[in-house]
Design a protein around this motif. Structure first.
Motif, PDB file in Angstrom:
ATOM      1  N   LEU A   7       5.424  -3.037  -7.730  1.00 60.04           N
ATOM      2  CA  LEU A   7       4.434  -2.012  -8.029  1.00 60.04           C
ATOM      3  C   LEU A   7       3.088  -2.636  -8.340  1.00 60.04           C
ATOM      4  O   LEU A   7       3.008  -3.749  -8.863  1.00 60.04           O
ATOM      5  N   CYS A   8       2.031  -1.883  -8.057  1.00 61.94           N
ATOM      6  CA  CYS A   8       0.680  -2.328  -8.376  1.00 61.94           C
ATOM      7  C   CYS A   8      -0.160  -1.100  -8.679  1.00 61.94           C
ATOM      8  O   CYS A   8      -0.093  -0.113  -7.955  1.00 61.94           O
ATOM      9  N   SER A   9      -0.933  -1.158  -9.731  1.00 58.90           N
ATOM     10  CA  SER A   9      -1.865  -0.076 -10.057  1.00 58.90           C
ATOM     11  C   SER A   9      -3.243  -0.445  -9.521  1.00 58.90           C
ATOM     12  O   SER A   9      -3.675  -1.594  -9.634  1.00 58.90           O
ATOM     13  N   ILE A  10      -3.929   0.541  -8.953  1.00 55.35           N
ATOM     14  CA  ILE A  10      -5.287   0.288  -8.466  1.00 55.35           C
ATOM     15  C   ILE A  10      -6.338   0.731  -9.482  1.00 55.35           C
ATOM     16  O   ILE A  10      -7.528   0.655  -9.212  1.00 55.35           O
ATOM     17  N   ALA A  11      -5.896   1.167 -10.650  1.00 53.61           N
ATOM     18  CA  ALA A  11      -6.823   1.637 -11.676  1.00 53.61           C
ATOM     19  C   ALA A  11      -7.860   0.562 -12.000  1.00 53.61           C
ATOM     20  O   ALA A  11      -7.511  -0.573 -12.320  1.00 53.61           O
ATOM     21  N   LYS A  13      -9.721  -1.052 -10.041  1.00 51.55           N
ATOM     22  CA  LYS A  13      -9.902  -2.080  -9.008  1.00 51.55           C
ATOM     23  C   LYS A  13     -10.929  -1.622  -7.973  1.00 51.55           C
ATOM     24  O   LYS A  13     -11.026  -0.459  -7.637  1.00 51.55           O
ATOM     25  N   LYS A  39      -9.985   5.132  -2.576  1.00 53.52           N
ATOM     26  CA  LYS A  39      -8.712   4.881  -3.260  1.00 53.52           C
ATOM     27  C   LYS A  39      -7.570   4.719  -2.254  1.00 53.52           C
ATOM     28  O   LYS A  39      -6.681   3.901  -2.467  1.00 53.52           O
ATOM     29  N   ARG A  43      -5.154   1.489  -1.908  1.00 54.39           N
ATOM     30  CA  ARG A  43      -3.688   1.582  -1.905  1.00 54.39           C
ATOM     31  C   ARG A  43      -3.107   0.902  -0.671  1.00 54.39           C
ATOM     32  O   ARG A  43      -2.111   0.192  -0.753  1.00 54.39           O
ATOM     33  N   TYR A  46      -3.512  -3.000  -1.135  1.00 58.54           N
ATOM     34  CA  TYR A  46      -2.609  -3.610  -2.110  1.00 58.54           C
ATOM     35  C   TYR A  46      -1.137  -3.433  -1.745  1.00 58.54           C
ATOM     36  O   TYR A  46      -0.312  -4.279  -2.076  1.00 58.54           O
ATOM     37  N   HIS A  90       2.110   4.260  -0.634  1.00 53.95           N
ATOM     38  CA  HIS A  90       0.874   4.111  -1.387  1.00 53.95           C
ATOM     39  C   HIS A  90       0.292   5.493  -1.664  1.00 53.95           C
ATOM     40  O   HIS A  90      -0.814   5.816  -1.245  1.00 53.95           O
TER      41      HIS A  90
END
Length: 92
Positions: A7-11, A13, A39, A43, A46, A90
């Motif tokens: 998992l990865c958060s784009i918050a 970024k 966004k 997604r 990443y 994503h």
């Protein structure tokens, strides 16, 4: 091999267009170029980077060396590594 979830958060970024161009294969760039929302682009970027990490970490392979394709239902797969099954999600 047991299933793995990455998992990865784009918050918070942000990403430079040049960085995307340098780090993604052409088939992924085409997908990103069609996206209008920043966004969604993040997604997509990443999610690919997580896939690259997972394949390198768990299989010792480089995504750039694998032949990428999609089946008749649009599911992506690596032609030369059928043992690697994955799903890229994503959503926002």
């Amino acid at each position: 091999m047991e299933p793995v979830l990455l998992l990865c958060s784009i918050a918070g970024k942000k990403i430079e267009q040049q960085k995307i161009i340098q780090q993604l294969p052409e088939h992924r760039l085409k997908k990103i170029r069609l996206m209008k929302c920043e966004k969604d682009k993040l997604r997509c970027f990443y999610s690919w980077k997580l896939l690259e990490y997972g394949i390198q970490h768990y299989f010792g392979l480089n995504c750039a060396d694998l032949q990428w394709n999609v089946d008749q239902h649009g599911k992506p797969y690596f032609q030369d590594a059928p043992q690697i099954q994955f799903n890229i999600s994503h959503s926002g």
